[in-house]
Structure formats: structure tokens, C-alpha cells
Design an enzyme around this catalytic site. Structure first.
Site, PDB file in Angstrom:
ATOM      1  N   ARG A  83      -0.276  -1.556  -8.213  1.00  0.00           N
ATOM      2  CA  ARG A  83      -1.018  -2.643  -8.874  1.00  0.00           C
ATOM      3  C   ARG A  83      -2.165  -3.039  -7.951  1.00  0.00           C
ATOM      4  O   ARG A  83      -2.262  -2.537  -6.837  1.00  0.00           O
ATOM      5  CB  ARG A  83      -0.097  -3.852  -9.062  1.00  0.00           C
ATOM      6  CG  ARG A  83       0.535  -4.263  -7.740  1.00  0.00           C
ATOM      7  CD  ARG A  83       1.307  -5.561  -7.832  1.00  0.00           C
ATOM      8  NE  ARG A  83       2.144  -5.787  -6.673  1.00  0.00           N
ATOM      9  CZ  ARG A  83       1.758  -6.271  -5.508  1.00  0.00           C
ATOM     10  NH1 ARG A  83       0.496  -6.619  -5.324  1.00  0.00           N
ATOM     11  NH2 ARG A  83       2.604  -6.439  -4.512  1.00  0.00           N
ATOM     12  N   HIS A 121       1.628  -3.291  10.318  1.00  0.00           N
ATOM     13  CA  HIS A 121       1.623  -2.961   8.895  1.00  0.00           C
ATOM     14  C   HIS A 121       0.195  -2.561   8.532  1.00  0.00           C
ATOM     15  O   HIS A 121      -0.715  -3.372   8.618  1.00  0.00           O
ATOM     16  CB  HIS A 121       2.080  -4.185   8.082  1.00  0.00           C
ATOM     17  CG  HIS A 121       1.963  -3.990   6.597  1.00  0.00           C
ATOM     18  ND1 HIS A 121       3.048  -4.060   5.754  1.00  0.00           N
ATOM     19  CD2 HIS A 121       0.902  -3.733   5.809  1.00  0.00           C
ATOM     20  CE1 HIS A 121       2.646  -3.836   4.511  1.00  0.00           C
ATOM     21  NE2 HIS A 121       1.346  -3.651   4.518  1.00  0.00           N
TER      22      HIS A 121
HETATM   23  P1  ADP Z   1       8.375  -6.217   0.419  1.00  0.00           P
HETATM   24  O1  ADP Z   1       8.167  -5.255  -0.719  1.00  0.00           O
HETATM   25  O2  ADP Z   1       9.522  -7.149   0.188  1.00  0.00           O
HETATM   26  O3  ADP Z   1       7.127  -6.895   0.843  1.00  0.00           O
HETATM   27  P2  ADP Z   1       8.146  -4.114   2.436  1.00  0.00           P
HETATM   28  O4  ADP Z   1       8.971  -2.885   2.357  1.00  0.00           O
HETATM   29  O5  ADP Z   1       6.718  -4.017   2.002  1.00  0.00           O
HETATM   30  O6  ADP Z   1       8.880  -5.299   1.624  1.00  0.00           O
HETATM   31  O7  ADP Z   1       8.175  -4.705   3.904  1.00  0.00           O
HETATM   32  C1  ADP Z   1       7.616  -5.956   4.211  1.00  0.00           C
HETATM   33  C2  ADP Z   1       7.502  -6.128   5.700  1.00  0.00           C
HETATM   34  O8  ADP Z   1       8.789  -6.026   6.318  1.00  0.00           O
HETATM   35  C3  ADP Z   1       6.675  -5.064   6.407  1.00  0.00           C
HETATM   36  O9  ADP Z   1       5.306  -5.348   6.351  1.00  0.00           O
HETATM   37  C4  ADP Z   1       7.219  -5.186   7.817  1.00  0.00           C
HETATM   38  O10 ADP Z   1       6.728  -6.333   8.460  1.00  0.00           O
HETATM   39  C5  ADP Z   1       8.695  -5.405   7.585  1.00  0.00           C
HETATM   40  N1  ADP Z   1       9.424  -4.115   7.563  1.00  0.00           N
HETATM   41  C6  ADP Z   1       9.706  -3.348   6.480  1.00  0.00           C
HETATM   42  N2  ADP Z   1      10.384  -2.232   6.836  1.00  0.00           N
HETATM   43  C7  ADP Z   1      10.535  -2.275   8.181  1.00  0.00           C
HETATM   44  C8  ADP Z   1      11.161  -1.419   9.156  1.00  0.00           C
HETATM   45  N3  ADP Z   1      11.784  -0.300   8.820  1.00  0.00           N
HETATM   46  N4  ADP Z   1      11.104  -1.799  10.465  1.00  0.00           N
HETATM   47  C9  ADP Z   1      10.489  -2.943  10.844  1.00  0.00           C
HETATM   48  N5  ADP Z   1       9.900  -3.798   9.968  1.00  0.00           N
HETATM   49  C10 ADP Z   1       9.918  -3.482   8.655  1.00  0.00           C
END
Ligand code: ADP
Length: 451
Positions: free
Chosen positions: A292, A208
Site C-alpha cells: 500500500r 530499519h
Molecule cells: P509491524 O508490521 O508490526 O510494523 P515489522 O515486522 O515491520 O512489524 O517490524 C517493526 C519493527 O520491529 C522493525 O522496524 C524493527 O524495529 C522491529 N523488528 C522487527 N523484526 C525484528 C527483528 N528480527 N530483530 C530486531 N528488531 C525487529
């Protein structure tokens, strides 16, 4: 410039904004709920206004009370911090209608980026790569099956309104799809009053990496490089660092440019973050925008020397960005760990209560953002974070050494905290080598117990 600002938040971020106001010579008022009455950070504002009972829907999320507090305080602007009302475009609209400046992005950009599926459409229009999946929301199981077949299992069901890792379900085979969709929908409905979900290919052990942005009201947008937030537990960040270890310079550059393109496409201003996943071949895919300031913003402040909260306030007041892209450089290496009132030895269960001993770390290279003092009672009603511990050093190896020293100095008694798990993390060889991905904590540090 504003004469007075109201802080519509609590805890460490409320204190962070109070400090920025002081630094800018702006008067500051802060709201609080009955659960936070008497909290020491409230004394550091010029005025503190009680807005209701502990339950957030009746206090920190209660738009009418917060607007009324701003009027009572005579504040010209409201800083929402993160969480609570920070990404609520209806709140921003209400501020606007009441003649109060919302310190954040324009309502129109919040609407465009607030939903993850809508934000993906904006990304596509800006030619920013996205994770393959359903183009838009899932409307039926049959349609979901078709999408899943097309991208291949495993897939991830995601709440369009999601945040904090809620409303997400990994599906490894077709037989689990329908149940996962309905459970993701009901979790999202409960948490966000919006049960809409979409689907993405579930990437295999991605990293990430997110890009910090600043834009002004005059169409200027700059990036402040990236933060790596791969160390997560249940999709919740625990450790953040900048620069991202082992990220090729070319990929960093392309990702930062893509983030700026996306912000311009959305007509964005204020501080914001563009989140990406990076696969094992260093391909990057946009996942969402956090419209934000984020918890981990100080990591970027340390490596770039830019005070992001001050910039947000100046931008909201209509000032032009003084920074140009070439002024912004990454200097050294910064790391943040989140110290939560949780017990890592017992599945991270919350550990509210009174802090009897609080001996924070200090010395060269250490920054501690915290609203906590000895004798502070952690209320059970809100987020469990009690401190953000940051270090900044010329190199990653030196940053690790200072972090180990700081974690050792940090003594907290009366509640359980995440300090012990951080000590383990900073002694783990894979992390030291920068071999990290979003499954690292669960895979390396908490492998499933053999029965
Ligand atoms: P939130 O808004 O709930 O925090 P995110 O979309 O930012 O959700 O995703 C949070 C985490 O979930 C990411 O940092 C990653 O670890 C995991 N994640 C999200 N999308 C994927 C994906 N397509 N494949 C693998 N892991 C994912």
C-alpha cells in the site's frame, strides 16, 4: 483515465489523495464517519458521503457501505489510503466484483505478501535474504524451543498478520518463551482475528531501512531508493529520512535490487514498500512488504520528485510507467517527523480535544501534510497523527537546520503533541551524526528510570 475516484479513508491521507485527484483533473468523493462530520478537509472534495458511526468497524472498515458509497458517487475507482481496508484482499476482491478498480496491488499479490511468514517464503524464492528463524508458523512450544535454540536467544515472536508493532514479543531466555507465545497469540487474535505467530532471531540494534517500489500492470517495476525509519518508539516510526545516513552505496544498490526482484516474484504492481533490517555489519534482511502507500511516502516524493499517489492512480488506470530506473535519482536530503496528538511527557498518552491555536511552519524547504486547522477537534476514535512535517535540503545538515527552525515555528495549543520530543531528537549528537538504530529513542532519550 478515471472520471471520478472515491477516497475510502480519513484525515491527512484522505486530503493527500483528494489533492492528487485535483492535480490530475479527476472528480473526487470522500467517505466520512459521524466522528469526522464537518471536518474541513471534506469540503475540498466534490462530494462527501457519511458511511456510519465513529466506530471504524461500522464505517471505515465496513466494506458494503464503502462499495455502496462508490456506487452512489458514480466512482470508477477507490483509493484506500493506508490502514483501514488498504491491505484487505477481500475488500480488493469485492471492488473487483463490483466493477470498481481498487487503487492498489493485485489481489493475488496481496494474498502472497499479506502474511509476514508467506512474504518471507516469497523473499526466499526471489533469493532475498531474510532474518533467520522458524521457517513458517509456530505450532507448538516444543517446536518453538527447538527453533530458538538453533538461532540463539534473544528471539522475537511475531504475529503473521501483524502491523503497527502489535503481536510482537522479545524473548531473552527459554523460561519466558511459552508465556510470550501465548500473549503474542492472544494480542494478534484480538487485533487481527488471526493468532498465528512465527519466530525470528532478535537482531541487536538494527536499522530499519525500506525501499519504495512502483510497478505497473505491464510487468515494469522500478525502485525509488530507500527511507531510513530507525527512529521508532515501541516499534512505531517517529522520524523517517532519505537517503539513509551512513549506508554504503553498494549495500543500497543491492537492497534496492533485491526489493525489485521480490516485487517481480510476487507479480506486484502499484506502490509498495519492501522493509529490511540492516545489522551493524551492514547485512540486510527482508522483514515484510507493505502492499500500500505508506505514511512516510512524501520523504521519497521530495528526494525523487515523483508524485507517488498520482503514479498509483495512473497505474490503476492501466497506464505504463513513464519512469525508467535511470530517470530516478536521489536529490538532496528529506526528513519527515510525525506530529501526533500525544503527550511525550506522560508516556505518549493520547491527547484528543480541540486545537485552539494552530500556527503551522512554512518557508523554503518545508512541506506540511495535515488536515488540521485551528478549532479542529481531534476525535478520540482514530490514529493520533495530526500532521507530517517534512523538510528537503541539499544536505542532511541543512535539512536538520530547517527542521529545527520549522519545529520552532510550529505552535499548537489545546492539545499535547510530539513536537517537544522532536526538538530533543534533532538536538541529540548521536542522531546528528547518523548513529541510529531502532532502539535509539528508548536507549538514548528515555533510558529506564533508576529506582
Ligand atoms: P509491524 O508490521 O508490526 O510494523 P515489522 O515486522 O515491520 O512489524 O517490524 C517493526 C519493527 O520491529 C522493525 O522496524 C524493527 O524495529 C522491529 N523488528 C522487527 N523484526 C525484528 C527483528 N528480527 N530483530 C530486531 N528488531 C525487529
Amino acid at each position: 483515465m478515471f472520471r471520478k475516484i472515491l477516497v475510502a479513508n480519513r484525515g491527512e491521507i484522505a486530503l493527500r489523495v483528494i489533492r492528487a485527484c485535483r492535480d490530475l483533473g479527476i472528480e473526487v468523493a470522500v467517505v466520512y464517519s459521524e466522528a469526522d462530520r464537518g471536518a474541513p478537509y471534506l469540503e475540498l472534495a466534490d462530494q462527501a458521503i457519511c458511511i456510519g458511526p465513529p466506530i471504524a468497524t461500522e464505517s471505515y472498515l465496513k466494506v458494503t457501505r464503502i462499495i455502496a458509497a462508490a456506487e452512489v458517487a458514480g466512482a470508477q475507482a477507490i483509493h484506500p489510503g493506508y490502514g483501514f481496508l488498504s491491505e484487505n484482499s477481500k475488500f480488493a476482491e469485492q471492488c473487483r466484483e463490483s466493477g470498481i478498480e481498487f487503487i492498489g496491488p493485485p489481489v493475488e499479490a496481496m494474498d502472497k505478501l499479506g502474511n509476514k511468514d508467506k512474504a518471507k517464503a516469497v523473499a526466499k524464492a526471489a533469493k532475498v535474504p531474510t532474518v533467520p528463524g522458524s521457517d513458517g508458523l509456530i505450532t507448538s512450544d516444543a517446536e518453538a524451543m527447538k527453533f530458538a535454540k538453533a538461532v540463539g536467544y534473544p528471539v522475537l515472536i511475531k504475529a503473521a498478520a501483524g502491523g503497527g508493532g502489535r503481536g510482537m514479543r522479545v524473548v531473552r531466555e527459554e523460561s519466558g518463551l511459552s508465556a510470550a507465545i501465548s500473549s503474542a497469540k492472544s494480542e494478534a487474535e484480538g487485533a487481527f482475528k488471526d493468532g498465528s505467530v512465527f519466530m525470528e532471531k532478535y537482531l541487536d540494534r538494527p536499522r530499519h531501512v525500506e525501499v519504495q517500489l512502483l510497478g505497473d500492470k505491464h510487468g515494469n517495476v522500478v525502485h525509488l531508493y530507500e527511507r531510513d525509519c530507525s527512529l521508532q518508539r515501541r516499534h512505531q516510526k517517529l522520524v523517517e529520512e532519505s537517503p539513509s545516513p551512513n549506508l554504503p552505496a553498494k549495500v543500497r544498490e543491492k537492497m534496492c535490487e533485491a526489493a525489485v526482484r521480490l516485487a517481480k516474484q510476487a507479480g506486484y504492481y502499484s506502490a509498495g514498500t519492501c522493509e529490511f533490517l540492516v545489522d551493524q555489519e551492514n547485512n540486510f534482511y527482508f522483514i515484510e512488504v507493505n502492499a500500500r502507500i505508506q505514511v512516510e511516502h512524501p520523504v521519497t516524493e521530495l528526494v525523487t520528485g515523483v508524485d507517488l499517489i498520482r503514479e498509483q492512480i495512473r497505474i490503476a488506470a492501466g497506464e505504463k510507467l513513464k519512469l525508467t530506473q535511470k530517470d530516478i535519482v536521489q536529490r538532496g536530503h528529506a526528513i519527515e517527523v510525525r506530529i501526533n496528538a500525544e503527550d511525550p511527557a506522560h508516556d505518549f498518552r493520547p491527547s484528543a480535544g480541540t486545537i485552539t491555536t494552530w500556527r503551522p511552519p512554512g518557508g523554503p524547504g518545508v512541506r506540511l501534510d495535515s488536515h488540521v486547522v485551528a478549532g479542529y477537534k481531534v476525535p478520540p476514535n482514530y490514529d493520533s497523527m495530526v500532521a507530517k512535517l517534512l523538510v528537503h535540503q541539499p544536505t542532511r545538515a541543512e535539512a536538520f537546520a530547517v527542521m529545527r527552525r520549522a519545529l520552532r515555528e510550529f505552535k499548537v495549543e489545546g492539545i499535547k503533541t510530539t513536537i517537544p520530543i522532536h526538538q530533543t531528537i534533532f538536538d541529540t549528537p548521536e542522531f546528528i551524526e547518523g548513529k541510529i538504530d531502532t532502539t535509539f529513542i528508548e536507549r538514548v532519550l528515555m533510558p529506564p528510570k533508576k529506582s
